[in-house]
Design a protein around this motif. Structure first.
Motif, PDB file in Angstrom:
ATOM      1  N   LYS A 187     -20.521  36.302   4.406  1.00  0.00           N
ATOM      2  CA  LYS A 187     -20.423  35.509   3.180  1.00  0.00           C
ATOM      3  C   LYS A 187     -19.807  34.158   3.501  1.00  0.00           C
ATOM      4  O   LYS A 187     -18.992  34.036   4.424  1.00  0.00           O
ATOM      5  CB  LYS A 187     -19.602  36.239   2.118  1.00  0.00           C
ATOM      6  N   PRO A 188     -20.203  33.123   2.778  1.00  0.00           N
ATOM      7  CA  PRO A 188     -19.679  31.788   3.071  1.00  0.00           C
ATOM      8  C   PRO A 188     -18.244  31.634   2.588  1.00  0.00           C
ATOM      9  O   PRO A 188     -17.835  32.255   1.600  1.00  0.00           O
ATOM     10  CB  PRO A 188     -20.624  30.866   2.298  1.00  0.00           C
ATOM     11  N   ALA A 189     -17.495  30.816   3.311  1.00  0.00           N
ATOM     12  CA  ALA A 189     -16.155  30.467   2.845  1.00  0.00           C
ATOM     13  C   ALA A 189     -16.306  29.473   1.701  1.00  0.00           C
ATOM     14  O   ALA A 189     -17.027  28.481   1.816  1.00  0.00           O
ATOM     15  CB  ALA A 189     -15.346  29.851   3.981  1.00  0.00           C
ATOM     16  N   GLN A 192     -21.201  26.839  -5.930  1.00  0.00           N
ATOM     17  CA  GLN A 192     -20.110  27.672  -5.441  1.00  0.00           C
ATOM     18  C   GLN A 192     -19.921  28.909  -6.309  1.00  0.00           C
ATOM     19  O   GLN A 192     -19.638  29.998  -5.806  1.00  0.00           O
ATOM     20  CB  GLN A 192     -18.817  26.858  -5.391  1.00  0.00           C
ATOM     21  N   ARG A 193     -20.080  28.741  -7.613  1.00  0.00           N
ATOM     22  CA  ARG A 193     -19.956  29.898  -8.513  1.00  0.00           C
ATOM     23  C   ARG A 193     -21.041  30.927  -8.221  1.00  0.00           C
ATOM     24  O   ARG A 193     -20.789  32.135  -8.240  1.00  0.00           O
ATOM     25  CB  ARG A 193     -20.022  29.443  -9.972  1.00  0.00           C
ATOM     26  N   GLU A 194     -22.262  30.451  -7.950  1.00  0.00           N
ATOM     27  CA  GLU A 194     -23.355  31.367  -7.643  1.00  0.00           C
ATOM     28  C   GLU A 194     -23.098  32.102  -6.327  1.00  0.00           C
ATOM     29  O   GLU A 194     -23.353  33.307  -6.219  1.00  0.00           O
ATOM     30  CB  GLU A 194     -24.677  30.601  -7.577  1.00  0.00           C
ATOM     31  N   MET A 195     -22.599  31.393  -5.321  1.00  0.00           N
ATOM     32  CA  MET A 195     -22.290  32.035  -4.044  1.00  0.00           C
ATOM     33  C   MET A 195     -21.176  33.057  -4.205  1.00  0.00           C
ATOM     34  O   MET A 195     -21.227  34.159  -3.643  1.00  0.00           O
ATOM     35  CB  MET A 195     -21.913  30.981  -2.999  1.00  0.00           C
ATOM     36  N   SER A 196     -20.164  32.705  -4.986  1.00  0.00           N
ATOM     37  CA  SER A 196     -19.047  33.615  -5.212  1.00  0.00           C
ATOM     38  C   SER A 196     -19.497  34.863  -5.958  1.00  0.00           C
ATOM     39  O   SER A 196     -19.109  35.988  -5.613  1.00  0.00           O
ATOM     40  CB  SER A 196     -17.948  32.894  -5.996  1.00  0.00           C
ATOM     41  N   ALA A 197     -20.344  34.683  -6.969  1.00  0.00           N
ATOM     42  CA  ALA A 197     -20.838  35.823  -7.743  1.00  0.00           C
ATOM     43  C   ALA A 197     -21.722  36.720  -6.887  1.00  0.00           C
ATOM     44  O   ALA A 197     -21.668  37.951  -6.986  1.00  0.00           O
ATOM     45  CB  ALA A 197     -21.611  35.326  -8.963  1.00  0.00           C
TER      46      ALA A 197
END
Length: 235
Positions: A154-156, A181-186
């Motif tokens: 997963k990306p930092a 960033q929200r999409e990556m975090s979700a």
């Protein structure tokens, strides 16, 4: 032996999975045995393809990737069995019918997929095969034949900092994450919640080089150290 959070007893909509426990035992790879399959799953922004390609480029004698199949025409610079296995639509659909594909899909009216035979071809050369798949494919790979070592990439996500008006610099506050960033975090949270119990290691990617270094360390550990696996894989 011990117990750990186990595989879902029923696969379906992740929200309704019933998790049970599975019995596990310690396992250490023996040089006389085929290497374990290394499976990469990733959230949005993980960029798995370039990561596994870098591993193979740096050490092609030890690592390989499963060459995918496609029905699209071969381009002039491409070679059969290098970028893709180029097959007819009829042959591809026959492979789907006989459950020869781990996963497959369609893009611009062409079919693409990763076959189990392509994985076997790498392992038959006594190389570590790296594949990146959608998490749903894990259920087909978690067998004693493959003994997969599953790495979640997963990306930092760095919080941006900003200073509130009329405040000292030492009192800066975190700015909200942007939409990407929200999409990556979700995406990462979803995979962690629904598939985290199947994961052997988590790799947080800041950049390609640091992610590569982390992955190589995990691969070296896999060949030398003892790891927990389902007891059914070693009986």
């Amino acid at each position: 032996m011990t117990l750990r959070g186990g595989r879902p007893s029923e696969w379906g909509t992740p929200t309704f999975e019933l998790l049970t426990y599975e019995e596990v035992a310690r396992y250490q790879h023996q040089p006389s045995k085929r290497p374990r399959l290394v499976v990469l799953i990733g959230s949005l922004g993980a960029r798995l393809h370039e990561l596994k390609q870098k591993v193979v480029a740096e050490s092609p004698q030890h690592f390989g990737v499963a060459v995918p199949h496609t029905t699209r025409p071969r381009k002039s610079h491409e070679k059969e069995g290098v970028e893709y296995h180029f097959v007819s639509k009829q042959a591809f659909e026959a492979g789907i019918h006989h459950n020869r594909f781990l996963e497959h899909g369609e893009y611009k009216e062409n079919l693409y997929g990763t076959s189990l035979d392509a994985i076997h071809a790498v392992m038959a050369k006594n190389k570590v095969c790296l594949v990146d798949v959608e998490p749903d494919a894990l259920r087909q790979l978690r067998t004693s034949e493959f003994k997969p070592y599953i790495i979640f990439v997963k990306p930092a996500i760095q919080e941006k900092r900003k200073m509130p008006p009329m405040s000292p610099a030492c009192e800066d506050i975190a700015a909200p994450l942007d939409e990407e960033q929200r999409e990556m975090s979700a995406s990462a949270a979803f995979i962690d919640q629904h598939y985290g119990h199947l994961v052997d290691a988590v790799l947080v990617r800041e950049d390609l080089q640091s992610a590569y270094s982390q992955l190589r360390a995990l691969l070296e550990s896999l060949s030398k150290d003892t790891h927990w696996v389902p007891i059914s894989w070693v009986r």
